[in-house]
Design a protein around this motif. Structure first.
Motif, PDB file in Angstrom:
ATOM      1  N   LEU A 196       0.839  -1.190   0.000  1.00 25.23           N
ATOM      2  CA  LEU A 196       0.000   0.000   0.000  1.00 25.23           C
ATOM      3  C   LEU A 196       0.877   1.244   0.000  1.00 25.23           C
ATOM      4  O   LEU A 196       1.914   1.274   0.668  1.00 25.23           O
ATOM      5  N   PRO A 197       0.439   2.294  -0.728  1.00 23.00           N
ATOM      6  CA  PRO A 197       1.222   3.536  -0.765  1.00 23.00           C
ATOM      7  C   PRO A 197       1.457   4.115   0.638  1.00 23.00           C
ATOM      8  O   PRO A 197       2.521   4.654   0.922  1.00 23.00           O
ATOM      9  N   LYS A 198       0.476   3.973   1.523  1.00 19.26           N
ATOM     10  CA  LYS A 198       0.617   4.546   2.877  1.00 19.26           C
ATOM     11  C   LYS A 198       1.458   3.653   3.803  1.00 19.26           C
ATOM     12  O   LYS A 198       1.668   3.971   4.961  1.00 19.26           O
ATOM     13  N   GLY A 199       1.928   2.514   3.298  1.00 12.22           N
ATOM     14  CA  GLY A 199       2.621   1.532   4.134  1.00 12.22           C
ATOM     15  C   GLY A 199       1.641   0.435   4.482  1.00 12.22           C
ATOM     16  O   GLY A 199       0.441   0.673   4.584  1.00 12.22           O
ATOM     17  N   GLY A 200       2.140  -0.772   4.683  1.00 12.63           N
ATOM     18  CA  GLY A 200       1.251  -1.904   4.919  1.00 12.63           C
ATOM     19  C   GLY A 200       1.299  -2.833   3.722  1.00 12.63           C
ATOM     20  O   GLY A 200       1.345  -2.394   2.573  1.00 12.63           O
ATOM     21  N   VAL A 201       1.338  -4.125   4.037  1.00 20.13           N
ATOM     22  CA  VAL A 201       1.444  -5.136   2.996  1.00 20.13           C
ATOM     23  C   VAL A 201       0.150  -5.943   2.983  1.00 20.13           C
ATOM     24  O   VAL A 201      -0.329  -6.354   4.028  1.00 20.13           O
ATOM     25  N   VAL A 202      -0.415  -6.133   1.794  1.00 20.60           N
ATOM     26  CA  VAL A 202      -1.674  -6.861   1.675  1.00 20.60           C
ATOM     27  C   VAL A 202      -1.474  -8.137   0.870  1.00 20.60           C
ATOM     28  O   VAL A 202      -0.909  -8.109  -0.216  1.00 20.60           O
ATOM     29  N   ILE A 203      -1.917  -9.240   1.433  1.00 16.53           N
ATOM     30  CA  ILE A 203      -1.829 -10.518   0.724  1.00 16.53           C
ATOM     31  C   ILE A 203      -3.226 -10.938   0.284  1.00 16.53           C
ATOM     32  O   ILE A 203      -4.147 -11.015   1.090  1.00 16.53           O
ATOM     33  N   ASP A 204      -3.354 -11.174  -1.009  1.00 20.38           N
ATOM     34  CA  ASP A 204      -4.620 -11.655  -1.579  1.00 20.38           C
ATOM     35  C   ASP A 204      -4.498 -13.173  -1.685  1.00 20.38           C
ATOM     36  O   ASP A 204      -3.440 -13.682  -2.023  1.00 20.38           O
ATOM     37  N   THR A 205      -5.534 -13.890  -1.365  1.00 23.51           N
ATOM     38  CA  THR A 205      -5.472 -15.340  -1.545  1.00 23.51           C
ATOM     39  C   THR A 205      -6.522 -15.755  -2.556  1.00 23.51           C
ATOM     40  O   THR A 205      -7.543 -15.091  -2.695  1.00 23.51           O
ATOM     41  N   PRO A 206      -6.258 -16.825  -3.265  1.00 28.50           N
ATOM     42  CA  PRO A 206      -7.241 -17.267  -4.250  1.00 28.50           C
ATOM     43  C   PRO A 206      -8.403 -17.966  -3.573  1.00 28.50           C
ATOM     44  O   PRO A 206      -8.227 -18.678  -2.593  1.00 28.50           O
ATOM     45  N   GLY A 207      -9.595 -17.751  -4.086  1.00 28.05           N
ATOM     46  CA  GLY A 207     -10.757 -18.488  -3.601  1.00 28.05           C
ATOM     47  C   GLY A 207     -10.808 -19.825  -4.311  1.00 28.05           C
ATOM     48  O   GLY A 207      -9.824 -20.259  -4.889  1.00 28.05           O
ATOM     49  N   MET A 208     -11.956 -20.446  -4.295  1.00 27.01           N
ATOM     50  CA  MET A 208     -12.048 -21.794  -4.846  1.00 27.01           C
ATOM     51  C   MET A 208     -11.697 -21.887  -6.317  1.00 27.01           C
ATOM     52  O   MET A 208     -11.191 -22.890  -6.770  1.00 27.01           O
ATOM     53  N   ARG A 209     -11.975 -20.835  -7.075  1.00 24.28           N
ATOM     54  CA  ARG A 209     -11.737 -20.923  -8.512  1.00 24.28           C
ATOM     55  C   ARG A 209     -10.289 -21.280  -8.817  1.00 24.28           C
ATOM     56  O   ARG A 209     -10.009 -22.155  -9.597  1.00 24.28           O
ATOM     57  N   GLU A 210      -9.365 -20.574  -8.174  1.00 26.47           N
ATOM     58  CA  GLU A 210      -7.962 -20.860  -8.438  1.00 26.47           C
ATOM     59  C   GLU A 210      -7.545 -22.229  -7.919  1.00 26.47           C
ATOM     60  O   GLU A 210      -6.701 -22.878  -8.477  1.00 26.47           O
ATOM     61  N   PHE A 211      -8.184 -22.664  -6.843  1.00 29.06           N
ATOM     62  CA  PHE A 211      -7.851 -23.993  -6.338  1.00 29.06           C
ATOM     63  C   PHE A 211      -8.235 -25.059  -7.356  1.00 29.06           C
ATOM     64  O   PHE A 211      -7.561 -26.055  -7.494  1.00 29.06           O
ATOM     65  N   HIS A 212      -9.319 -24.784  -8.098  1.00 25.91           N
ATOM     66  CA  HIS A 212      -9.696 -25.682  -9.185  1.00 25.91           C
ATOM     67  C   HIS A 212      -8.521 -25.865 -10.135  1.00 25.91           C
ATOM     68  O   HIS A 212      -8.161 -26.955 -10.498  1.00 25.91           O
ATOM     69  N   ILE A 213      -7.961 -24.733 -10.543  1.00 28.56           N
ATOM     70  CA  ILE A 213      -6.868 -24.786 -11.512  1.00 28.56           C
ATOM     71  C   ILE A 213      -5.697 -25.536 -10.931  1.00 28.56           C
ATOM     72  O   ILE A 213      -5.095 -26.378 -11.574  1.00 28.56           O
ATOM     73  N   TRP A 214      -5.417 -25.218  -9.696  1.00 22.86           N
ATOM     74  CA  TRP A 214      -4.286 -25.872  -9.048  1.00 22.86           C
ATOM     75  C   TRP A 214      -4.477 -27.384  -9.092  1.00 22.86           C
ATOM     76  O   TRP A 214      -3.597 -28.136  -9.455  1.00 22.86           O
TER      77      TRP A 214
END
Ligand SMILES: Nc1nc2c(ncn2[C@@H]2O[C@H](COP(=O)(O)OP(=O)(O)OP(=O)(O)O)[C@@H](O)[C@H]2O)c(=O)[nH]1
Ligand SMILES: [Mg+2]
Ligand SMILES: [Zn+2]
Length: 352
Positions: free
Chosen positions: A245-263
């Motif tokens: 984030l520009p103000k500082g702070g790190v954000v982690i996005d996780t995949p929902g079920m859709r990406e797990f399908h691909i995996w």
């Protein structure tokens, strides 16, 4: 980018001292993709691999290998944008999810986070039991859980939904937000202090990435294919999962079920074509598609006749389906979800 911007704090200095003495530099794992990693050092974003020593020390315990959010000690590979991961620093928190299906091994979604945002949607998909399970996971992680009730624009009985979420949430804070209009986003943003790392978890489609886009303040697509723009034409395997984030702070996005399908589908492909999987390490490019690359071990085996042509052809066909599935997942969005689910289903059934 300074170390603090990556989420480093003073407590890590002491932990890192022995590695510093060995000539290592600190880095943070942004993306894990099988045994390959994207990491951030103060100076750059690099591709990294783990050393044989580290694999040996893990002794088959996958949890000891680097995960998204981990601080690692690395050595740079001279003249290349690469690094070798020598060690993983102790984690102060880790979000662990039990994987369903064949293996019930625990899967580490993210590490070293201060807050875990449990995202649910206030529309018809809201499910109290699911939220309960996510809260258990959050409590076990050591991070602070915050319940996010997104899509409040799609809910005409917000009071009832809020009351239900609050009852399930117990001590945890509940925030009602709307990623579409930005309602409630200031409160969400204010929870993230510079130096914090936070993670968004929740079922596919609840709006995790949309919320992160909002937080970032511009339309940055976290699911954008990392290598799409790098004109080398390699196919894509990774998603950007860590946002600063520009103000500082790190954000982690996780995949929902859709990406797990691909995996799961790509895992299935590997299990179906073990002979090709065994040849792949001999290819020059680590993300070789085995179709046109130079110095491809699979194409060589095909030419030499040691790999039967029909095996190769069905392998290529399945890869195409997986690529199509990925593209459908990444570009189509919510409306086409059922379509991509059908493709996933088809790919699966082929494995059986
Ligand atoms: N009406 C409404 N739609 C929203 C809101 N937030 C997200 N959406 C929509 O919901 C869909 C899914 O949003 P994403 O942000 O991709 O959901 P996600 O949780 O990241 O999904 P996965 O990446 O599959 O796990 C998109 O079409 C968004 O535009 C909201 O507050 N209101
Ligand atoms: Mg997403
Ligand atoms: Zn190849």
């Amino acid at each position: 980018m300074g170390l603090t911007k990556l989420g480093w704090n003073a407590a890590r200095d002491e932990q890192f001292a022995p590695y510093l003495a060995k000539g290592c530099i600190p880095a943070r794992v942004a993306v894990e993709d099988k045994h390959f990693y994207r990491i951030w050092t103060v100076a750059a974003e690099l591709t990294a691999q783990i050393t044989g020593k580290l694999i040996h020390e893990a002794r088959g315990n996958h949890a000891r290998l680097p995960k998204v959010g981990d601080w690692v000690a690395v050595k740079l590979v001279a003249n290349e944008e690469k690094a070798a991961i020598q060690a993983v620093l102790p984690r102060h928190t880790q979000i662990v999810r039990k994987t369903s299906g064949r293996d019930s091994a625990a899967q580490i979604l993210a590490t070293n986070v201060e807050i875990v945002f449990l995202v649910t949607a206030a529309d018809g998909t809201f499910n109290a039991a699911r939220l309960e399970r996510m809260l258990v996971m959050a409590h076990e992680s050591g991070a602070r859980p915050v319940v996010i009730l997104n899509k409040i624009d799609l809910c005409d009985r917000l009071d009832t939904k809020l009351a239900e979420a609050t009852r399930v949430a117990g001590e945890a804070l509940v925030l009602a937000v709307c990623a579409l209009t930005g309602r409630g986003m200031k409160k969400l943003s204010a929870l993230i202090q510079p130096g914090d790392t936070v993670v968004f978890i929740g079922t596919s489609g609840v709006g995790k990435s949309s919320l992160i886009n909002r937080l970032y303040g511009e339309d940055l697509m976290p699911t954008v294919e990392v290598r799409e723009q790098d004109a080398k034409g390699r196919h894509t395997t990774s998603w950007r999962e860590m946002i600063f984030l520009p103000k500082g702070g790190v954000v982690i996005d996780t995949p929902g079920m859709r990406e797990f399908h691909i995996w799961d589908a790509s895992q299935g492909a590997k299990e179906t074509f073990p002979e090709i999987e065994a040849l792949a390490p001999g290819c020059h490019f680590r993300d070789c598609s085995h179709t046109q690359e130079k110095h491809c071990a699979v194409l060589s085996a095909l030419t030499a006749g040691t790999l039967p042509r029909e095996r190769y052809e069905s392998f290529v066909k399945l890869q195409l389906e997986i690529t199509y599935l990925r593209a459908a997942e990444q570009r189509a969005g919510w409306q086409d979800r059922r379509k991509s689910d059908r493709v996933a289903h088809r790919v699966f059934n082929k494995q059986d």
